[in-house]
Design an enzyme around this catalytic site. Structure first.
Site, PDB file in Angstrom:
ATOM      1  N   GLU A  36      44.635  80.895 -55.340  1.00 29.75           N
ATOM      2  CA  GLU A  36      44.447  82.237 -55.907  1.00 29.75           C
ATOM      3  C   GLU A  36      45.268  82.349 -57.189  1.00 29.75           C
ATOM      4  O   GLU A  36      46.280  81.670 -57.356  1.00 29.75           O
ATOM      5  CB  GLU A  36      44.845  83.307 -54.890  1.00 29.75           C
ATOM      6  CG  GLU A  36      46.210  83.125 -54.243  1.00 29.75           C
ATOM      7  CD  GLU A  36      47.354  83.610 -55.104  1.00 29.75           C
ATOM      8  OE1 GLU A  36      47.092  84.437 -56.003  1.00 29.75           O
ATOM      9  OE2 GLU A  36      48.490  83.169 -54.887  1.00 29.75           O
ATOM     10  N   ARG A  42      47.666  88.671 -59.635  1.00 28.58           N
ATOM     11  CA  ARG A  42      48.928  89.368 -59.863  1.00 28.58           C
ATOM     12  C   ARG A  42      49.099  90.423 -58.780  1.00 28.58           C
ATOM     13  O   ARG A  42      48.139  91.105 -58.402  1.00 28.58           O
ATOM     14  CB  ARG A  42      48.939  90.009 -61.248  1.00 28.58           C
ATOM     15  CG  ARG A  42      49.012  88.999 -62.390  1.00 28.58           C
ATOM     16  CD  ARG A  42      48.903  89.671 -63.730  1.00 28.58           C
ATOM     17  NE  ARG A  42      47.587  90.290 -63.908  1.00 28.58           N
ATOM     18  CZ  ARG A  42      47.263  91.057 -64.941  1.00 28.58           C
ATOM     19  NH1 ARG A  42      48.152  91.323 -65.877  1.00 28.58           N
ATOM     20  NH2 ARG A  42      46.047  91.576 -65.028  1.00 28.58           N
ATOM     21  N   GLU A  43      50.327  90.553 -58.312  1.00 27.75           N
ATOM     22  CA  GLU A  43      50.597  91.389 -57.143  1.00 27.75           C
ATOM     23  C   GLU A  43      50.146  92.831 -57.329  1.00 27.75           C
ATOM     24  O   GLU A  43      49.586  93.442 -56.421  1.00 27.75           O
ATOM     25  CB  GLU A  43      52.099  91.339 -56.825  1.00 27.75           C
ATOM     26  CG  GLU A  43      52.471  92.000 -55.518  1.00 27.75           C
ATOM     27  CD  GLU A  43      53.914  91.743 -55.127  1.00 27.75           C
ATOM     28  OE1 GLU A  43      54.383  92.379 -54.164  1.00 27.75           O
ATOM     29  OE2 GLU A  43      54.576  90.908 -55.777  1.00 27.75           O
ATOM     30  N   ASN A  95      50.723  78.045 -63.237  1.00 30.65           N
ATOM     31  CA  ASN A  95      51.922  78.878 -63.194  1.00 30.65           C
ATOM     32  C   ASN A  95      53.076  78.276 -63.989  1.00 30.65           C
ATOM     33  O   ASN A  95      53.879  79.010 -64.571  1.00 30.65           O
ATOM     34  CB  ASN A  95      52.331  79.137 -61.742  1.00 30.65           C
ATOM     35  CG  ASN A  95      51.494  80.237 -61.114  1.00 30.65           C
ATOM     36  OD1 ASN A  95      50.743  80.922 -61.806  1.00 30.65           O
ATOM     37  ND2 ASN A  95      51.615  80.416 -59.816  1.00 30.65           N
ATOM     38  N   LYS A 105      53.093  88.948 -76.028  1.00 29.70           N
ATOM     39  CA  LYS A 105      53.169  90.409 -75.953  1.00 29.70           C
ATOM     40  C   LYS A 105      53.910  90.898 -74.713  1.00 29.70           C
ATOM     41  O   LYS A 105      54.142  92.097 -74.568  1.00 29.70           O
ATOM     42  CB  LYS A 105      51.753  90.994 -75.951  1.00 29.70           C
ATOM     43  CG  LYS A 105      50.959  90.698 -77.219  1.00 29.70           C
ATOM     44  CD  LYS A 105      49.563  91.299 -77.145  1.00 29.70           C
ATOM     45  CE  LYS A 105      48.765  91.004 -78.403  1.00 29.70           C
ATOM     46  NZ  LYS A 105      47.394  91.566 -78.339  1.00 29.70           N
ATOM     47  N   CYS A 107      55.527  84.086 -57.228  1.00 26.05           N
ATOM     48  CA  CYS A 107      54.814  82.837 -57.525  1.00 26.05           C
ATOM     49  C   CYS A 107      55.446  81.977 -58.614  1.00 26.05           C
ATOM     50  O   CYS A 107      55.664  80.782 -58.407  1.00 26.05           O
ATOM     51  CB  CYS A 107      53.365  83.155 -57.906  1.00 26.05           C
ATOM     52  SG  CYS A 107      52.390  83.814 -56.533  1.00 26.05           S
ATOM     53  N   LYS A 127      58.802  80.063 -57.802  1.00 25.08           N
ATOM     54  CA  LYS A 127      58.575  79.141 -56.676  1.00 25.08           C
ATOM     55  C   LYS A 127      57.726  77.947 -57.104  1.00 25.08           C
ATOM     56  O   LYS A 127      58.040  76.793 -56.773  1.00 25.08           O
ATOM     57  CB  LYS A 127      57.897  79.906 -55.537  1.00 25.08           C
ATOM     58  CG  LYS A 127      57.343  79.069 -54.413  1.00 25.08           C
ATOM     59  CD  LYS A 127      56.667  79.935 -53.377  1.00 25.08           C
ATOM     60  CE  LYS A 127      55.498  80.709 -53.919  1.00 25.08           C
ATOM     61  NZ  LYS A 127      54.384  79.852 -54.400  1.00 25.08           N
TER      62      LYS A 127
END
Length: 253
Positions: A112, A115-116, A169, A212, A222, A225
């Site tokens: 996945e 964003r939380e 990430n 930005k 995420c 980690k």
């Protein structure tokens, strides 16, 4: 069983499959509620709850709990050997292959990129689907499941899928740390780093992410980690160590 599941996901009549979400946190809830919009039946299973029958099991737990869940599925009274098991967690490359070998079970990896704060929205508006498949039959079923989202579906190996997630990430973390360093230079020169970022990112080769959105350390569940997982894979990385050091400096400062 597999033919029945394939016919369900491929049905034009809206026959929903029974999808079990193991680990109904941010990712699990977004995944479950997203599939529910397309007529599928969702069964949420929390940590410690009994594994029940499902057409497809999505594992959305922290990565250190994935093996325990796989073992519980394998030992469940419902287990028949044809279960479609999909790991959404960020696992170290090679983990899925290792679990398949250890438990003699088929597992796909489906990372996945949510964003939380906007997880459900981003699930419904995803820009690609990665299927790290264990076999063509399970890959076909997952591809049919995701077809209604009308986005590119990339089929690859579980290890490549795991690496895609960590690389994504790690790149985002690197971008943020780069612009946080530029921000420090701008402070010395009396310049506005966000204005600089907005102008520099007009170059199509330079993404706006980081340009930005800098000014504070990256955090969340995420990025830190997954960066650590990359460093475990390649401890000699000068760049990724620097990314982590820049971020730590901002957190300490």
């Amino acid at each position: 069983m597999l033919l029945t599941v394939y016919l369900k996901v491929n049905s034009k009549g809206g026959i929903g499959v029974l999808i079990q979400i193991i680990g109904p946190g941010v990712v699990g809830k977004a995944t479950g509620e997203g599939f529910k919009r397309y007529g599928h039946i969702i069964d949420y299973v929390d940590k410690g709850e009994e594994i029940r029958y499902a057409d497809i099991h999505f594992i959305c737990t922290p990565e250190n709990e994935v093996e325990d869940v796989v073992a519980r599925i394998k030992s469940s009274k419902w287990f028949v050997g044809e279960e479609i098991i999909v790991v959404r967690s960020s696992t170290k490359p090679g983990t899925i292959n290792s679990l398949m070998w250890k438990y003699d079970i088929h597992i796909c990896h489906n990372p996945e990129f949510l964003r939380e704060s906007v997880a459900e929205f981003e699930f419904l508006n995803m820009d690609r689907v990665i299927i790290g498949g264990c076999c063509s039959i399970h890959e076909d079923i997952l591809e049919e499941l995701y077809k209604p989202f009308q986005v590119p579906i990339i089929r690859t190996t579980p290890t490549m899928s795991e690496m895609i997630k960590l690389t994504t990430n790690a790149y985002l973390s690197t971008t943020i740390s780069f612009w946080n360093e530029i921000s420090q230079i701008c402070k010395k020169l009396g310049l506005n780093s966000h204005e600089l970022g907005s102008i520099v990112s007009l170059d199509p080769r330079i993404p706006a992410y980081g340009a930005k959105m800098h000014g504070k350390p990256f955090g969340g569940k995420c990025l830190p980690k997954d960066l650590d997982q990359m460093l475990e894979l390649y401890d000699d990385s000068i760049l990724l160590k620097a990314v982590k050091e820049v971020n730590r400096g901002l957190m300490d400062g």
